[in-house]
Design an enzyme around this catalytic site. Structure first.
Site, short mmCIF file in Angstrom:
data_model
loop_
_atom_site.label_atom_id
_atom_site.label_comp_id
_atom_site.label_asym_id
_atom_site.label_seq_id
_atom_site.Cartn_x
_atom_site.Cartn_y
_atom_site.Cartn_z
N GLN A 102 0.86 -1.19 0.00
CA GLN A 102 0.00 0.00 0.00
C GLN A 102 0.89 1.24 0.00
O GLN A 102 1.80 1.34 0.83
CB GLN A 102 -0.90 0.02 1.24
N TYR A 167 -6.35 10.54 4.58
CA TYR A 167 -5.05 10.91 4.01
C TYR A 167 -5.25 11.67 2.69
O TYR A 167 -6.37 11.90 2.25
CB TYR A 167 -4.20 9.64 3.81
N ARG A 313 -6.93 -6.65 12.00
CA ARG A 313 -6.71 -7.11 13.38
C ARG A 313 -7.17 -8.55 13.57
O ARG A 313 -6.59 -9.29 14.36
CB ARG A 313 -7.50 -6.20 14.34
N CYS A 336 -10.27 -10.86 17.88
CA CYS A 336 -10.01 -9.45 18.20
C CYS A 336 -11.28 -8.97 18.89
O CYS A 336 -12.36 -9.02 18.30
CB CYS A 336 -9.78 -8.67 16.90
C1 FMN Z 1 -3.83 -0.09 14.27
C2 FMN Z 1 -4.44 -0.02 12.90
C3 FMN Z 1 -3.65 0.28 11.80
C4 FMN Z 1 -4.21 0.34 10.50
N1 FMN Z 1 -3.41 0.63 9.44
C5 FMN Z 1 -3.96 0.74 8.20
C6 FMN Z 1 -3.15 1.07 7.07
O1 FMN Z 1 -1.92 1.21 7.14
N2 FMN Z 1 -3.78 1.21 5.86
C7 FMN Z 1 -5.13 1.04 5.72
O2 FMN Z 1 -5.65 1.18 4.61
N3 FMN Z 1 -5.91 0.69 6.77
C8 FMN Z 1 -5.37 0.52 7.99
N4 FMN Z 1 -6.15 0.14 9.04
C9 FMN Z 1 -7.57 -0.27 8.80
C10 FMN Z 1 -7.64 -1.79 8.56
O3 FMN Z 1 -7.13 -2.14 7.29
C11 FMN Z 1 -9.09 -2.34 8.60
O4 FMN Z 1 -9.87 -1.72 7.63
C12 FMN Z 1 -9.77 -2.18 9.96
O5 FMN Z 1 -8.88 -2.40 11.03
C13 FMN Z 1 -10.97 -3.13 10.07
O6 FMN Z 1 -10.59 -4.49 9.87
P1 FMN Z 1 -10.31 -5.48 11.15
O7 FMN Z 1 -11.53 -5.41 12.02
O8 FMN Z 1 -10.06 -6.85 10.58
O9 FMN Z 1 -9.13 -4.92 11.84
C14 FMN Z 1 -5.61 0.07 10.33
C15 FMN Z 1 -6.38 -0.24 11.45
C16 FMN Z 1 -5.82 -0.30 12.71
C17 FMN Z 1 -6.71 -0.67 13.87
#
Ligand code: FMN
Length: 373
Positions: A102, A167, A313, A336
């Site tokens: 990314q 962003y 996560r 999670c």
């Molecule tokens: C600590 C953290 C860091 C993340 N970093 C990114 C990132 O670098 N780029 C991005 O597009 N989304 C980022 N996200 C969003 C995740 O890709 C994802 O959409 C979100 O956490 C929901 O999915 P999950 O419930 O499986 O975590 C981040 C989320 C968290 C909590």
């Protein structure tokens, strides 16, 4: 058991062995200064080994410091990092997963930039960004293209442009943060012009190389970008030739609002965004957001709400999620859980490296020894 989830799909001409992807997740594992560390390599080896078809590596800066989210954001803006990026791609591919990087310009959320850059001077958390000139925008387009070429040379199978989280790219599309009166502001057609130009420039520089897009479907702010408009933006991105659209909601300005925190605790809390986008576009769509079980993931694909599942996560908390699901051991998944009060998010926003409180005790100990945390 889950025939849709474990069927192949072609994305941008590359075959994904199943519908599971790792969604980008920044955890502060790169070295300070943005180089690739052993901790980062170990982490991505484990994520790729999990059995997902593709790992999308966390946001990496196309420009430094102006485009970098933090001091531990991977740098994709310099050939000095080529060896590290090549190691990262190889580490993921050795585990039979496709590797996607990314790439991002952090815009008004670039923690180490002064001033921050944005479409317009709209104050963000007490900081006033500088409105970009067209010359500066040309330079940033070139920076995105150069980073994509670097990713390709490093051995990545794809890149993903970060058009989420508030962003730079998404801040152009948002009526809340884009107050420009030139050809890049006003109507949706104008507000989406810059991201579309970035897609075009990246695609023409990178050649036969798939370019995915992380997509802000809803800012979850009353004066922000909402689904009614964003679906049109999704159509424009698909027409511009993106390989897939990975849907998310929220920006740093909405993530912590009480009602957003509350709804983000629910399983599949962003699936409706992906489903709305998927109705509008022909390209594959990724859904993410607490997709906690195989049953939920299978139903999302089977019911046509999305083509692919993004686990962030969810996978980090339990890297055995894909194998447990495949073997019908859903009840053994370590989830999670929102009750941990977003420890990982809090750690990374304080500039620390993150661990998951849901990991087994031994793993947390091992992690603490390794990182000295
Ligand atoms: C600590 C953290 C860091 C993340 N970093 C990114 C990132 O670098 N780029 C991005 O597009 N989304 C980022 N996200 C969003 C995740 O890709 C994802 O959409 C979100 O956490 C929901 O999915 P999950 O419930 O499986 O975590 C981040 C989320 C968290 C909590």
């Amino acid at each position: 058991m889950y025939p849709h989830l474990f069927s192949e799909i072609s994305v941008g001409g590359r075959v994904l062995k199943n519908r599971l992807t790792m969604a980008p997740l920044y955890l502060g594992y790169a070295e300070a200064g943005g180089t690739v560390s052993d901790l980062l390599l170990d982490h991505y080896r484990l994520m790729a080994k999990s059995g997902v078809a593709m790992v999308v590596v966390e946001n990496s800066a196309v420009d430094y410091p102006a485009g970098s989210g933090s001091d531990r954001t991977i740098r994709a803006d310099t050939d000095d990092n080529m060896e590290g990026l090549a190691n990262l791609a190889a580490t993921i591919k050795e585990q039979r997963a496709l590797a996607c990087l990314q790439i991002n310009h952090a815009g008004r959320f670039a923690a180490i930039a002064d001033p921050t850059l944005a479409p317009s001077a709209v104050q963000t958390f007490g900081r006033m960004p500088k409105a970009l000139t067209e010359e500066e925008m040309r330079r940033i387009r070139r920076k995105f293209a150069e980073a994509a070429v670097r990713a390709r040379k490093a051995g990545f199978d794809m890149v993903e442009l970060h058009g989420g989280t508030g962003y730079l790219l998404s801040s152009f599309v948002s009526p809340r943060t884009n107050k420009r009166t030139d050809a890049y502001g006003g109507s949706l057609e104008n507000r989406q012009r810059f991201p579309l130009e970035v897609v075009e420039e990246v695609k023409s520089a990178a050649g036969d190389f798939p370019v995915g897009y992380r997509f802000l479907a809803d800012e979850w702010l009353t004066d922000g970008l909402q689904l009614a408009e964003s679906v049109h933006h999704a159509r424009s991105l698909a027409s511009a030739g993106v390989a897939y659209i990975s849907c998310m909601g929220g920006t740093y300005e909405s993530f912590l609002l009480p009602h957003v925190l509350q709804s983000s605790r629910k399983e599949g809390y962003m699936v409706h965004l992906a489903a709305a986008v998927r109705k509008e576009v022909e390209v594959p769509v990724i859904a993410a957001g607490r997709i906690a079980t195989g049953r939920l993931a299978e139903s999302i694909v089977a019911e046509g709400k999305a083509d692919l599942i993004g686990l962030a996560r969810v996978l980090w908390a339990d890297p055995e999620w894909p194998s447990k699901v495949r073997e019908g051991r859903d009840d053994e998944i370590i989830h999670c859980h929102p009750d941990c009060d977003e420890t990982c998010t809090k750690l990374v926003t304080r500039g620390k490296t993150a661990f998951c409180v849901r990991w087994p005790h031994d793993k947390i100990q091992e992690w603490k020894e390794k990182t000295g945390a």
